[in-house]
Design a protein around this motif. Structure first.
Motif, PDB file in Angstrom:
ATOM      1  N   PHE A 693       9.607 -10.137  -0.837  1.00  0.00           N
ATOM      2  CA  PHE A 693       9.310  -8.784  -1.293  1.00  0.00           C
ATOM      3  C   PHE A 693       8.148  -8.754  -2.283  1.00  0.00           C
ATOM      4  N   THR A 694       7.874  -9.868  -2.932  1.00  0.00           N
ATOM      5  CA  THR A 694       6.675  -9.938  -3.776  1.00  0.00           C
ATOM      6  C   THR A 694       5.422  -9.845  -2.905  1.00  0.00           C
ATOM      7  N   PHE A 695       5.433 -10.561  -1.768  1.00  0.00           N
ATOM      8  CA  PHE A 695       4.309 -10.448  -0.828  1.00  0.00           C
ATOM      9  C   PHE A 695       4.143  -9.011  -0.346  1.00  0.00           C
ATOM     10  N   LEU A 696       5.287  -8.353  -0.062  1.00  0.00           N
ATOM     11  CA  LEU A 696       5.218  -6.958   0.370  1.00  0.00           C
ATOM     12  C   LEU A 696       4.617  -6.077  -0.717  1.00  0.00           C
ATOM     13  N   ALA A 697       5.071  -6.282  -1.960  1.00  0.00           N
ATOM     14  CA  ALA A 697       4.559  -5.473  -3.065  1.00  0.00           C
ATOM     15  C   ALA A 697       3.066  -5.685  -3.248  1.00  0.00           C
ATOM     16  N   ILE A 698       2.629  -6.949  -3.178  1.00  0.00           N
ATOM     17  CA  ILE A 698       1.198  -7.247  -3.316  1.00  0.00           C
ATOM     18  C   ILE A 698       0.410  -6.614  -2.173  1.00  0.00           C
ATOM     19  N   PHE A 699       0.969  -6.710  -0.957  1.00  0.00           N
ATOM     20  CA  PHE A 699       0.283  -6.125   0.196  1.00  0.00           C
ATOM     21  C   PHE A 699       0.142  -4.614   0.043  1.00  0.00           C
ATOM     22  N   ILE A 700       1.236  -3.957  -0.386  1.00  0.00           N
ATOM     23  CA  ILE A 700       1.180  -2.505  -0.573  1.00  0.00           C
ATOM     24  C   ILE A 700       0.175  -2.139  -1.663  1.00  0.00           C
ATOM     25  N   GLY A 701       0.194  -2.916  -2.761  1.00  0.00           N
ATOM     26  CA  GLY A 701      -0.755  -2.652  -3.846  1.00  0.00           C
ATOM     27  C   GLY A 701      -2.194  -2.817  -3.384  1.00  0.00           C
ATOM     28  N   CYS A 702      -2.439  -3.897  -2.657  1.00  0.00           N
ATOM     29  CA  CYS A 702      -3.809  -4.143  -2.168  1.00  0.00           C
ATOM     30  C   CYS A 702      -4.205  -3.125  -1.108  1.00  0.00           C
ATOM     31  N   LEU A 703      -3.227  -2.676  -0.307  1.00  0.00           N
ATOM     32  CA  LEU A 703      -3.514  -1.666   0.706  1.00  0.00           C
ATOM     33  C   LEU A 703      -3.984  -0.371   0.047  1.00  0.00           C
ATOM     34  N   GLY A 704      -3.254   0.036  -0.987  1.00  0.00           N
ATOM     35  CA  GLY A 704      -3.661   1.239  -1.696  1.00  0.00           C
ATOM     36  C   GLY A 704      -4.977   1.065  -2.411  1.00  0.00           C
ATOM     37  N   LEU A 705      -5.172  -0.122  -2.961  1.00  0.00           N
ATOM     38  CA  LEU A 705      -6.428  -0.394  -3.669  1.00  0.00           C
ATOM     39  C   LEU A 705      -7.608  -0.379  -2.695  1.00  0.00           C
ATOM     40  N   PHE A 706      -7.371  -0.894  -1.502  1.00  0.00           N
ATOM     41  CA  PHE A 706      -8.429  -0.880  -0.489  1.00  0.00           C
ATOM     42  C   PHE A 706      -8.790   0.555  -0.118  1.00  0.00           C
ATOM     43  N   GLY A 707      -7.760   1.378   0.095  1.00  0.00           N
ATOM     44  CA  GLY A 707      -8.030   2.766   0.420  1.00  0.00           C
ATOM     45  C   GLY A 707      -8.750   3.494  -0.693  1.00  0.00           C
ATOM     46  N   LEU A 708      -8.329   3.241  -1.934  1.00  0.00           N
ATOM     47  CA  LEU A 708      -8.972   3.889  -3.078  1.00  0.00           C
ATOM     48  C   LEU A 708     -10.405   3.397  -3.243  1.00  0.00           C
ATOM     49  N   ALA A 709     -10.624   2.100  -3.018  1.00  0.00           N
ATOM     50  CA  ALA A 709     -11.980   1.560  -3.109  1.00  0.00           C
ATOM     51  C   ALA A 709     -12.874   2.159  -2.030  1.00  0.00           C
ATOM     52  N   ALA A 710     -12.302   2.363  -0.834  1.00  0.00           N
ATOM     53  CA  ALA A 710     -13.076   2.988   0.237  1.00  0.00           C
ATOM     54  C   ALA A 710     -13.464   4.410  -0.139  1.00  0.00           C
ATOM     55  N   PHE A 711     -12.524   5.122  -0.779  1.00  0.00           N
ATOM     56  CA  PHE A 711     -12.845   6.488  -1.181  1.00  0.00           C
ATOM     57  C   PHE A 711     -13.923   6.508  -2.266  1.00  0.00           C
TER      58      PHE A 711
END
Length: 812
Positions: A693-711
């Motif tokens: 679940f730590t991997f999941l949390a990191i993935f979700i965090g990075c996923l959101g960060l990627f989307g925000l960085a794209a914006f």
């Protein structure tokens, strides 16, 4: 209106497809993790609740303050339950459960070790275990009657319903025939003890009459069913009277006539534990079966909530970031007469649509991963659990709760735009320099960093358990379990055959072994002592200490050269010396030291050896006094020390020898190392699940960060184009886009570190032997989160920095 909102929701999903995909993927992963853990938590919390009167069923336990220690003991004597039934009017029914490993003969004339549970005829009145065959009122009423599960019936008879047939069970030196009087329906897995064979307690009354009327010998589990609306508080005064009338005289006799007990209730109480609390809240030595842990439930619930909240925060981040793109839509709707409440309802409706789509994806993910999760957690979880009304409402609450949580702030944020501002010269709404999105990113990475720190610390603590010197050698030890008197009678011949194998180096027998779950304890004292100490008591055979490589500090080990070693001669560990007040191991040799018989009469003995302290129990318990006695008849285990390069082949060789000597006895074996590691199965599972679940949390965090960085990159596309036209290098543009995210992650570390320290230090305090808090973990976890964030943002920043600047500024 609802249909209009739904169409607009789907149009926006298609229009902003990349951001919609990130939102749906992140929310799906968060929901799947949350629902998967919810299934596990539902299962853990449902133990023993299937009984018709589960709220009125209690286990009788003893609360003891002895030798400076407090014990909550789940075992009682046979006399407890009937006395409580007689003297406590609140008790409607009782049953006793006496589990014992016995050798049972199957239809192939082979013997199998089976944990038989002998129960009173009231067993089926207290517990709800339906019978497919037989009468629950009489199935356990007569001596030598037995009730089987269908699985056991197939194993022992080759058929599901062998009613009135005889089952041979070895008891002592004889084989007893038990008549099958009932066949059980399937037993729910959410029961705090599992069984396949139930024997009648009338059998115990016939075979062990000397153990029925003593208050000192405790070896079974007692359960009572209280009348409706009666409670333990109502029964407590009568239980105190039983302690005064029966326990106090027995306790005084046990301690000796000189013992002074001012208040028996200060040192001994009879307590009732609700059976619904046994699985998660007991965690007792000598329990009827290994139980769960409420700490794990709390941990997984917190992790589940944190991951779901992170997924929702992702949605908030991207939705508010996209707010400027929809500002003109808001302005037009407001000028057309839409109220803010209507706009909020619209945006919450869009979020709910996304939540429902995410739920469908999440259920698909769960269906794919559930078999592996079941195998890992040793559960039988299914999605059908959500069809139970109470669990269905939890599912609805999680889905719509996450939808509302994810959409609430964006809805209020987007609906507040002033139409005069957003429609004037096509200006987009502008926020403040400090945005709520920054707080969400900081919070997300704080959670990720805390989970990384927790996973590493849990990993280090479990490795500490596996690698800490235990005071004995657990390597190269093969143990064969034994419940057969035939094996005991022919052990010398079997050992002689084993020694013909050059890979066999040492053999011993014992009543218990290091890394076992349950132990026997007894009261011991020297002739000079007035008080009695509590010590683990173990009967062993010759060469026990050599086989386990336990260091002898003084005196000698048991030896056949000394014929009197079988008569009250003892070997003790260093903790015994501390308790009885002997300064050195050398001084202990020859000291008088003894215990009590079943009539509470002191039996003097002698210390002949002292061994170095070693960890007989798991490392979450401190080392206790241990007393060894030469007793080859108490032979529950045969331990073989070996040297081989091919363990599977060696095990097969030993099995062949076993079958040659005992063709009808079951061959059950394990290695001490494997058994030791199994003691920490809950901690190991916790570590692995945390890691997942730590991997999941990191993935979700990075996923959101990627989307925000794209914006952000899209928002700054014109600035990037102008900078490139003026000769700005790619590195400077990447730095421009990544530095603000770097600041946020650094701030997340400052928040995560003290919180992680607080929770982990409290968790480590549960272990008597623990690691010191590794401060380097905080820096490594923070650095890892920072690197992941930079890599995530840099990828999107690099793509923006290397794009054609003319595409961004051609309309200017």
């Amino acid at each position: 209106m609802i249909w209009s909102y739904t169409k607009i929701a789907f149009r926006n999903l298609v229009r902003y497809s990349s951001f919609s995909l990130i939102n749906i993927l992140g929310l799906s992963i968060g929901l799947s993790a949350s629902l998967l853990i919810a299934l596990w938590v539902f299962d853990e919390l449902s133990y023993d609740k299937f009984h018709d009167n589960s709220e009125q069923i209690y286990r009788v336990e003893r609360h003891i303050n002895f030798d400076g220690k407090i014990f909550d003991v789940p075992v009682t004597g046979a006399i407890y339950a009937p006395t409580i039934k007689k003297d406590v009017p609140e008790v409607l029914e009782f049953t006793r459960v006496y589990p014992i490993e016995l050798s049972v003969q199957n239809h192939m004339n082979d013997n199998q070790e089976e944990r038989v549970m002998f129960c009173d005829k009231g067993f089926f009145n207290v517990f709800t275990f339906p019978l497919e065959r037989g009468n629950p009122e009489t199935a356990l009423a007569e001596p030598f009657s037995v009730v089987l599960t269908k699985q056991a019936a197939l194993a022992y008879f080759g058929e599901e319903y062998p009613m009135d047939k005889s089952l041979e069970i070895e008891w002592g030196d004889e084989r007893k025939k038990f008549r099958v009087t009932g066949i059980l329906a399937d037993i729910p897995t959410q029961n705090h003890f599992q069984f396949d064979v139930l024997g009648s307690f009338e059998t115990i009354e016939e075979l062990m009459p000397e153990r029925l009327d003593t208050w000192v010998s405790n070896y079974l589990y007692s359960y009572v069913l209280l009348h409706k609306d009666a409670t333990y508080v109502d029964a407590k005064p009568k239980l105190m009277k039983i302690v005064e009338d029966h326990i106090s005289p027995a306790y005084t006799a046990f301690l000796g006539d000189d013992a002074k007990i001012e208040n028996i209730h200060d040192i001994y109480q009879i307590t009732f534990r609700p059976i619904e609390n046994i699985h998660l809240d007991s965690n007792l030595m000598w329990d009827i079966a290994p139980q769960g842990n409420m700490t794990s439930v709390y941990t997984f619930c917190i992790v589940s909530i944190l991951i779901l909240v992170m997924a929702c925060f992702n949605f908030m981040n991207l939705s508010t970031a996209l707010g400027s793109k929809r500002s003109r839509e808001v302005g037009i709707r407001k000028t057309s007469g839409a109220s803010r409440i209507q706009l909020i309802a619209q945006f919450l409706g869009e979020t709910t649509v996304i939540a429902l789509i995410s739920l469908i994806v999440a259920l698909i993910i769960i269906e794919i991963t559930l078999p592996g999760f079941n195998a890992f957690t040793d559960k039988n979880l299914t999605l059908s659990s959500f069809l139970i009304p109470s669990y269905f409402f939890v599912l609805v609450g999680i889905v719509f709760g996450s939808g509302v949580l994810a959409g609430l702030y964006p809805a209020f944020f987007l609906s507040k735009y002033d139409p005069m501002v957003v429609l004037h010269k096509n200006d987009e709404a502008r926020g403040t320099k400090f945005s709520f999105r920054q707080l969400l990113v900081i919070f997300q990475f704080s959670i990720s960093i805390m989970l990384i720190i927790g996973t590493i610390v849990a990993y280090l603590q479990i490795n500490f358990f596996y690698n800490k010197p235990l005071g004995y050698s657990q390597e190269n030890l093969l143990v064969i379990s034994n419940e057969s008197n035939k094996v005991r009678e022919n052990i010398k011949t079997f050992k002689a055959s084993l020694y013909q194998n050059p890979e066999v180096k040492m053999i011993t027998t014992s009543g218990s072994i290091p890394a076992a779950i349950n132990f026997s304890d007894m009261g011991f004292k020297t002739e000079e002592m007035d008080d009695v100490i509590s010590s683990i008591y173990i009967g062993v055979g010759y060469d026990f200490f050599k086989t386990y490589d336990i260091e002898l500090l003084a005196g000698r080990a048991f030896s056949p050269e000394y014929g009197m070693d079988t008569t009250n001669k003892y070997i003790v560990n260093e903790q015994v010396l501390k308790k009885v007040g002997i300064a050195t191991p050398e001084e202990a040799i020859g000291k008088h030291y003894g215990s009590f018989d079943r009539n509470s009469q002191y039996q003097p003995g002698e210390i002949i050896g002292v061994v170095k302290d070693f960890h007989f129990k798991p490392l979450d318990k401190e080392i206790e006094p241990v007393t060894f006695n030469l007793n080859e008849e108490w032979m529950e285990y045969i331990t073989i020390r070996y040297e081989t390069n091919n363990l599977p082949f060696f095990i097969n060789e030993i099995e062949s020898l076993w079958k040659d000597h005992f063709p009808h006895e079951g061959y059950t074996y394990f290695t001490v190392k494997d058994r030791y590691e199994s003691l920490y199965i809950n901690e190991t599972r916790l570590k692995s699940i945390l890691l997942f679940f730590t991997f999941l949390a990191i993935f979700i965090g990075c996923l959101g960060l990627f989307g925000l960085a794209a914006f952000v990159a899209q928002q700054k596309s014109k600035e990037i184009g102008i900078r490139k036209v003026h000769g700005a290098p790619v590195s400077s543009i990447v730095l421009l886009l990544t530095k603000q995210f770097t600041y946020w992650v650094l701030l997340a570390n400052i928040i995560a570190w003290p919180l992680s320290y607080f929770f982990l230090d409290n968790w480590l305090a549960n272990f008597h032997y623990r690691i010191n808090m590794p401060y380097w973990v905080f820096f490594v976890s923070g650095l890892l989160a920072l690197i992941l964030a930079i890599l995530t943002v840099s990828y999107r920043a690099y793509r923006s920095a290397t794009s054609n600047p003319l595409d961004a500024i051609k309309d200017e």
